[in-house]
Design an enzyme around this catalytic site. Structure first.
Site, PDB file in Angstrom:
ATOM      1  N   LYS A  74      20.094  -5.962  16.386  1.00  0.00           N
ATOM      2  CA  LYS A  74      19.554  -4.768  15.707  1.00  0.00           C
ATOM      3  C   LYS A  74      18.194  -4.394  16.302  1.00  0.00           C
ATOM      4  CE  LYS A  74      22.869  -3.890  13.033  1.00  0.00           C
ATOM      5  NZ  LYS A  74      23.642  -2.675  13.256  1.00  0.00           N
ATOM      6  N   TYR A 113      22.484 -11.876  15.233  1.00  0.00           N
ATOM      7  CA  TYR A 113      22.828 -10.545  14.727  1.00  0.00           C
ATOM      8  C   TYR A 113      21.561  -9.691  14.587  1.00  0.00           C
ATOM      9  CZ  TYR A 113      23.459  -7.074  11.049  1.00  0.00           C
ATOM     10  OH  TYR A 113      23.417  -5.920  10.311  1.00  0.00           O
ATOM     11  N   SER A 133      18.364  -2.836  10.067  1.00  0.00           N
ATOM     12  CA  SER A 133      18.347  -3.801   8.965  1.00  0.00           C
ATOM     13  C   SER A 133      16.927  -4.321   8.748  1.00  0.00           C
ATOM     14  CB  SER A 133      19.268  -4.969   9.346  1.00  0.00           C
ATOM     15  OG  SER A 133      19.000  -6.067   8.533  1.00  0.00           O
TER      16      SER A 133
HETATM   17  P1  NAD Z   1      31.743  -3.120   8.442  1.00  0.00           P
HETATM   18  O1  NAD Z   1      32.121  -4.270   9.272  1.00  0.00           O
HETATM   19  O2  NAD Z   1      32.426  -2.909   7.146  1.00  0.00           O
HETATM   20  O3  NAD Z   1      31.848  -1.770   9.287  1.00  0.00           O
HETATM   21  C1  NAD Z   1      31.660  -1.733  10.681  1.00  0.00           C
HETATM   22  C2  NAD Z   1      32.803  -0.917  11.266  1.00  0.00           C
HETATM   23  O4  NAD Z   1      32.632  -0.856  12.679  1.00  0.00           O
HETATM   24  C3  NAD Z   1      34.171  -1.530  11.023  1.00  0.00           C
HETATM   25  O5  NAD Z   1      35.036  -0.533  10.515  1.00  0.00           O
HETATM   26  C4  NAD Z   1      34.629  -2.024  12.387  1.00  0.00           C
HETATM   27  O6  NAD Z   1      36.035  -1.934  12.549  1.00  0.00           O
HETATM   28  C5  NAD Z   1      33.871  -1.101  13.314  1.00  0.00           C
HETATM   29  N1  NAD Z   1      33.549  -1.661  14.641  1.00  0.00           N
HETATM   30  C6  NAD Z   1      33.021  -2.879  14.923  1.00  0.00           C
HETATM   31  N2  NAD Z   1      32.864  -3.013  16.246  1.00  0.00           N
HETATM   32  C7  NAD Z   1      33.294  -1.851  16.803  1.00  0.00           C
HETATM   33  C8  NAD Z   1      33.373  -1.378  18.147  1.00  0.00           C
HETATM   34  N3  NAD Z   1      32.992  -2.143  19.175  1.00  0.00           N
HETATM   35  N4  NAD Z   1      33.878  -0.141  18.368  1.00  0.00           N
HETATM   36  C9  NAD Z   1      34.277   0.635  17.326  1.00  0.00           C
HETATM   37  N5  NAD Z   1      34.245   0.243  16.055  1.00  0.00           N
HETATM   38  C10 NAD Z   1      33.732  -0.992  15.791  1.00  0.00           C
HETATM   39  O7  NAD Z   1      30.158  -3.247   8.209  1.00  0.00           O
HETATM   40  P2  NAD Z   1      29.208  -2.441   7.202  1.00  0.00           P
HETATM   41  O8  NAD Z   1      28.742  -3.388   6.168  1.00  0.00           O
HETATM   42  O9  NAD Z   1      29.816  -1.159   6.828  1.00  0.00           O
HETATM   43  O10 NAD Z   1      27.969  -2.193   8.162  1.00  0.00           O
HETATM   44  C11 NAD Z   1      27.832  -1.003   8.917  1.00  0.00           C
HETATM   45  C12 NAD Z   1      26.619  -1.113   9.793  1.00  0.00           C
HETATM   46  O11 NAD Z   1      25.469  -1.371   8.967  1.00  0.00           O
HETATM   47  C13 NAD Z   1      26.677  -2.262  10.795  1.00  0.00           C
HETATM   48  O12 NAD Z   1      26.073  -1.839  11.997  1.00  0.00           O
HETATM   49  C14 NAD Z   1      25.854  -3.346  10.135  1.00  0.00           C
HETATM   50  O13 NAD Z   1      25.303  -4.222  11.064  1.00  0.00           O
HETATM   51  C15 NAD Z   1      24.784  -2.506   9.448  1.00  0.00           C
HETATM   52  N6  NAD Z   1      24.170  -3.211   8.319  1.00  0.00           N
HETATM   53  C16 NAD Z   1      24.976  -3.705   7.326  1.00  0.00           C
HETATM   54  C17 NAD Z   1      24.402  -4.404   6.265  1.00  0.00           C
HETATM   55  C18 NAD Z   1      25.260  -5.001   5.175  1.00  0.00           C
HETATM   56  O14 NAD Z   1      24.771  -5.858   4.430  1.00  0.00           O
HETATM   57  N7  NAD Z   1      26.509  -4.574   5.006  1.00  0.00           N
HETATM   58  C19 NAD Z   1      22.997  -4.580   6.208  1.00  0.00           C
HETATM   59  C20 NAD Z   1      22.219  -4.032   7.224  1.00  0.00           C
HETATM   60  C21 NAD Z   1      22.821  -3.346   8.283  1.00  0.00           C
END
Ligand code: NAD
Ligand code: UDP
Length: 350
Positions: free
Chosen positions: A163, A159, A134
């Site tokens: 990362k 958070y 991120s």
């Molecule tokens: P999301 O919560 O929709 O998806 C994350 C998925 O991981 C979910 O389906 C959840 O059930 C699963 N999960 C969580 N913990 C788990 C574990 N311990 N074991 C197995 N599965 C697990 O989030 P997203 O928005 O799709 O984000 C995906 C990734 O991108 C994340 O790592 C997030 O930190 C990163 N990210 C997201 C954003 C954003 O704004 N959405 C920005 C930067 C980085």
């Protein structure tokens, strides 16, 4: 777009967190590019309905394994069952506010979970990994344009720290064992949904992020948006962010996966995934109203702690090295968000 990646070799990708927002869009792009996919997800914030809809859109099967990345045994079983060649690692917790209240849960899921995943991959002889990082890892560098040459900074929340720690973990793991090929993808602000309106972002409870909140106001689930501060040193006083369409972001993962193949001596590639342009909160409200034809009432509220006034990506490195850049406009982001929200007012729960 569908044929863009088709000339590539085919292989099976382990997608942790593939039932979530960005993961579900990415597995669709992977399937359309000809890859096979096995999703490993504990469903803490994901949905099997998303996976079913992806299967229908792609007309291909997704292998789904319910499990937690902190469970080494579960990971070993999956890696023994499927001929995985690379992992895209999305699984983790992502709520900024919650991370300040539950640091142990965040470090456990995001950091300990990543350690278990890396150990399992190493044992299985899989040394290719793409990680969801991120822009928060830049901290507050004092300039609005973030590029990959800048040192990482101090993230404003727990958070963000997780990362940064996982980025360091991956860098040090690769430095100790050059078989690893690692992509660290620093996302800016992912928004939008697949253009069909059948998959999209389905936040649990009150949305933390701007666009899901706007969409829920427009559909009548929430009364009004609170704009966190209108006295920032920006053109209209509200914060600027680099919003990126989730399908552009998903395609960036496939480009990164393909770039890793070219690291014949191993290595770490760091790429910003953003559009290179900032949009203000007020601009987002106006653009959403225009694309949806719905009014979005708002009030101005105090600033939210930890928010930077403005930042956006320098997307040049990703363009040069991945041959990737965003293709979708702000209007696409809004129109696709509205299509998803209006067709699925309750998300994946019918
Ligand atoms: P999301 O919560 O929709 O998806 C994350 C998925 O991981 C979910 O389906 C959840 O059930 C699963 N999960 C969580 N913990 C788990 C574990 N311990 N074991 C197995 N599965 C697990 O989030 P997203 O928005 O799709 O984000 C995906 C990734 O991108 C994340 O790592 C997030 O930190 C990163 N990210 C997201 C954003 C954003 O704004 N959405 C920005 C930067 C980085
Ligand atoms: N924001 C807002 N009201 C909301 C949610 C967000 O004004 O209900 C603002 C927030 O202050 C920031 C921008 O919208 O300037 C994007 O916030 P978001 O949480 O979506 O992403 P962030 O950039 O914090 O990761």
């Amino acid at each position: 777009m569908k044929t863009k990646f088709l000339y590539r070799y085919l292989s099976m990708i382990l997608v942790t967190g593939g039932a979530g927002y960005i993961g579900s869009h990415t597995i669709l792009v992977l399937l359309e590019a000809g890859y096979d996919v096995v999703v490993f997800d504990n469903l803490s914030n994901g949905s099997t309905e998303a996976i079913k809809r992806v299967e229908r859109l792609a007309n291909r099967k997704v292998h789904f394994e319910h499990g937690d990345i902190r469970d080494r045994k579960g990971l070993d079983e999956v890696l023994a069952t499927y001929p995985v060649t690379a992992a895209i690692h999305f699984a983790g917790l992502k709520a900024v506010g919650e991370s300040m209240k539950k640091p142990l849960e965040y470090f456990d899921n995001n950091v300990s979970g990543s350690i278990q995943l890396l150990k399992a991959l190493r044992q299985a002889g899989v040394f290719n990994i793409v990680f969801s990082s991120s822009a928060t890892v830049y901290g507050d560098p004092g300039t609005p344009v973030f590029n990959e040459e800048m040192p990482t900074g101090t993230p404003s929340n727990t958070y963000g720290y997780t990362k940064l720690v996982v980025e360091e973990l991956l860098k040090k793991t690769q430095a100790a064992d050059p078989r690893w090929r690692v992509a660290l993808l620093r996302y800016f602000n992912p928004v939008g949904a697949h253009q069909s309106g059948t998959i999209g972002e389905d936040p649990a409870g009150i949305p933390n992020n701007l666009l899901p909140f706007i969409a829920q106001v427009a559909v009548g689930k929430r009364q009004q948006l609170s704009i966190f501060g209108d006295d920032y040193p920006t053109p209209d006083g509200t914060c600027l962010r680099d919003y990126i369409h989730v399908m552009d972001l998903a395609e960036g993962h496939v480009s990164a996966l393909q770039a890793l193949k070219r690291f014949d001596k191993g290595g770490v590639g760091i790429w910003n995934l953003g559009g290179g342009q900032g949009h203000s909160v007020l601009e987002m409200v106006k653009a959403f109203e225009k694309a949806s034809g719905q009014a979005v009432p708002y009030q101005v509220a105090p600033r939210r702690e930890g928010d930077l006034a403005q930042f956006w990506a320098d997307p040049g490195k990703a363009k040069r090295e991945l041959g990737w850049e965003v293709e979708r406009t702000l209007h696409d982001m809004m129109a696709d968000t509205w299509r998803w929200q209006s067709k699925n007012p309750n998300g994946y729960q019918k």
